[in-house]
Design a protein around this motif. Structure first.
Motif, short mmCIF file in Angstrom:
data_model
loop_
_atom_site.label_atom_id
_atom_site.label_comp_id
_atom_site.label_asym_id
_atom_site.label_seq_id
_atom_site.Cartn_x
_atom_site.Cartn_y
_atom_site.Cartn_z
N PHE A 45 0.96 -1.11 0.11
CA PHE A 45 0.09 0.00 -0.04
C PHE A 45 0.94 1.20 -0.09
O PHE A 45 1.78 1.24 0.88
CB PHE A 45 -0.93 0.11 1.29
CG PHE A 45 -1.85 1.15 1.30
CD1 PHE A 45 -2.90 1.32 0.44
CD2 PHE A 45 -1.75 2.08 2.50
CE1 PHE A 45 -3.86 2.54 0.65
CE2 PHE A 45 -2.67 3.14 2.45
CZ PHE A 45 -3.64 3.27 1.58
N THR A 46 0.69 1.94 -1.02
CA THR A 46 1.32 3.45 -1.12
C THR A 46 0.33 4.48 -1.19
O THR A 46 -0.77 4.42 -1.88
CB THR A 46 2.30 3.48 -2.28
OG1 THR A 46 3.16 2.59 -2.35
CG2 THR A 46 2.87 4.83 -2.17
N ALA A 47 0.49 5.45 0.07
CA ALA A 47 -0.54 6.54 -0.06
C ALA A 47 0.04 7.79 0.38
O ALA A 47 1.25 7.93 0.91
CB ALA A 47 -1.55 5.95 0.99
N ASP A 96 4.49 4.09 2.36
CA ASP A 96 4.65 2.70 1.69
C ASP A 96 4.85 1.46 2.37
O ASP A 96 5.99 1.56 3.32
CB ASP A 96 5.75 2.66 0.53
CG ASP A 96 5.60 1.40 -0.20
OD1 ASP A 96 4.79 1.28 -1.26
OD2 ASP A 96 6.69 0.57 0.16
N ALA A 99 0.08 -3.51 3.25
CA ALA A 99 -1.11 -2.77 3.22
C ALA A 99 -2.37 -3.15 4.18
O ALA A 99 -2.80 -2.23 4.94
CB ALA A 99 -2.07 -3.35 1.71
N ASP A 282 -5.23 9.28 1.04
CA ASP A 282 -5.49 8.29 -0.17
C ASP A 282 -4.63 7.49 -1.08
O ASP A 282 -3.38 7.89 -0.88
CB ASP A 282 -6.03 9.53 -1.19
CG ASP A 282 -7.25 10.13 -0.63
OD1 ASP A 282 -8.35 9.45 -0.22
OD2 ASP A 282 -7.17 11.34 -0.35
N PHE A 283 -4.92 6.38 -1.57
CA PHE A 283 -4.02 5.42 -1.95
C PHE A 283 -3.61 6.24 -3.41
O PHE A 283 -3.96 6.98 -4.24
CB PHE A 283 -5.10 4.54 -2.72
CG PHE A 283 -4.25 3.47 -3.60
CD1 PHE A 283 -3.34 2.31 -3.10
CD2 PHE A 283 -4.21 3.50 -4.95
CE1 PHE A 283 -2.88 1.54 -3.86
CE2 PHE A 283 -3.76 2.63 -5.79
CZ PHE A 283 -2.82 1.59 -5.28
#
Length: 287
Positions: A45-47, A96, A99, A282-283
């Motif tokens: 997951f990167t946001a 990052d 997730a 947010d993604f």
């Protein structure tokens, strides 16, 4: 992460314990059942956490601690520093990592940054209104139980100075203390007799000023006085001790209060009534 990683946070605050307790409250016995059911164990997951309004930022290192508590290998990149005034749409931090872990920590991290940035933003507005008067903005003890250190950290990020951290670091003699002791002078003498060096005395009438000073008050809190009365009180004190105006101060009234010559203006609303800042996570698509 330890308290040393959160710059200017008060000495003695146990950040690790705060993060652990907050996550435990959210996870309960079953944990994050949504992420466990929906997100593959190996998903990444990167946001980006960003402001949706113009704000003064506070709490980003604490947000990072939440994410790293559940994914120690997560990459957290600060885009701004606490205390920065940013425009709407500004990226605050980028993360990052795993997730499941980051989505589990998301709400706790956001709640903290939204709350603290809300306090810092409101504080900054009060500081701006006082600018040029010579008076200094102070916070108060009107904080949520368990969050005093963080909320007072946020007021510093907004440009205020901290007043008492608790009941232990100065005597503050208020109207009920005076009522029980008999009069202002007697209350101050008892505090001096107990060996207390810093004695703040709340006075709501000008005729209480001289007895308090004669007895040994080191600071006067001028409570709920109109600007004209404050100006006269400051003249009477004549620089012998610092003066603090307090009680019912708003953005609309603070400048006139600051212009009376008081040393400080204290505002409970900074921590008691600040709305949460509008901040989202947010993604971010990679590649």
């Amino acid at each position: 992460m330890t308290v040393a990683d959160v710059h200017t946070l008060a000495t003695g605050f146990d950040l690790d314990a705060f993060v652990a307790a907050t996550l435990a409250e959210d996870l309960g016995e079953a944990g994050d059942i949504t992420s466990a059911a929906v997100i593959p164990a190996d998903a990444r997951f990167t946001a980006v956490m960003a402001s949706r309004d113009a704000i003064t930022v506070a709490g980003l290192p604490i947000a990072a601690a939440f994410f790293r508590a559940l994914d120690p290998s997560a990459t957290v990149e600060m885009q701004v520093e606490d205390g920065a005034a940013v425009a709407a749409g500004t990226a605050l931090l980028r993360i990052d990592g795993a997730a499941r872990a980051l989505l589990t920590a998301e709400r706790s991290a956001l709640n903290t940054v939204q709350h603290l940035s809300g306090i810092a933003t409101l504080t900054s507005a009060y500081v701006q209104r006082l600018r040029g008067t010579g008076a200094i903005l102070l916070d108060t003890r009107k904080t949520l139980p368990g969050l005093r250190v963080l909320e007072k950290y946020a007021t510093r990020m907004g440009g205020a100075q901290n007043h008492r951290m608790g009941l232990w670091d100065a005597a503050m003699i208020k109207d009920n203390h005076v009522a029980v002791a008999g009069d202002v002078g007697e209350a101050v003498r008892r505090a001096r007799g107990a060996g207390i060096g810093r004695i703040i005395v709340e006075v709501d009438r000008v005729d209480q000023i001289e007895p308090a000073l004669v007895a040994g008050a080191t600071w006067l809190l001028l409570d709920n006085m109109a600007p004209a009365v404050l100006r006269g009180a400051v003249t009477l004190v004549d620089g012998r001790v610092p003066t603090e105006a307090s009680g019912g101060v708003t953005l609309e009234t603070i400048r006139a209060i600051g212009e009376t010559g008081v040393t400080y203006v204290s505002v409970g609303r900074l921590t008691q009534s600040a709305p949460a800042a509008d901040i989202g996570l947010d993604f971010a698509a990679v590649g």
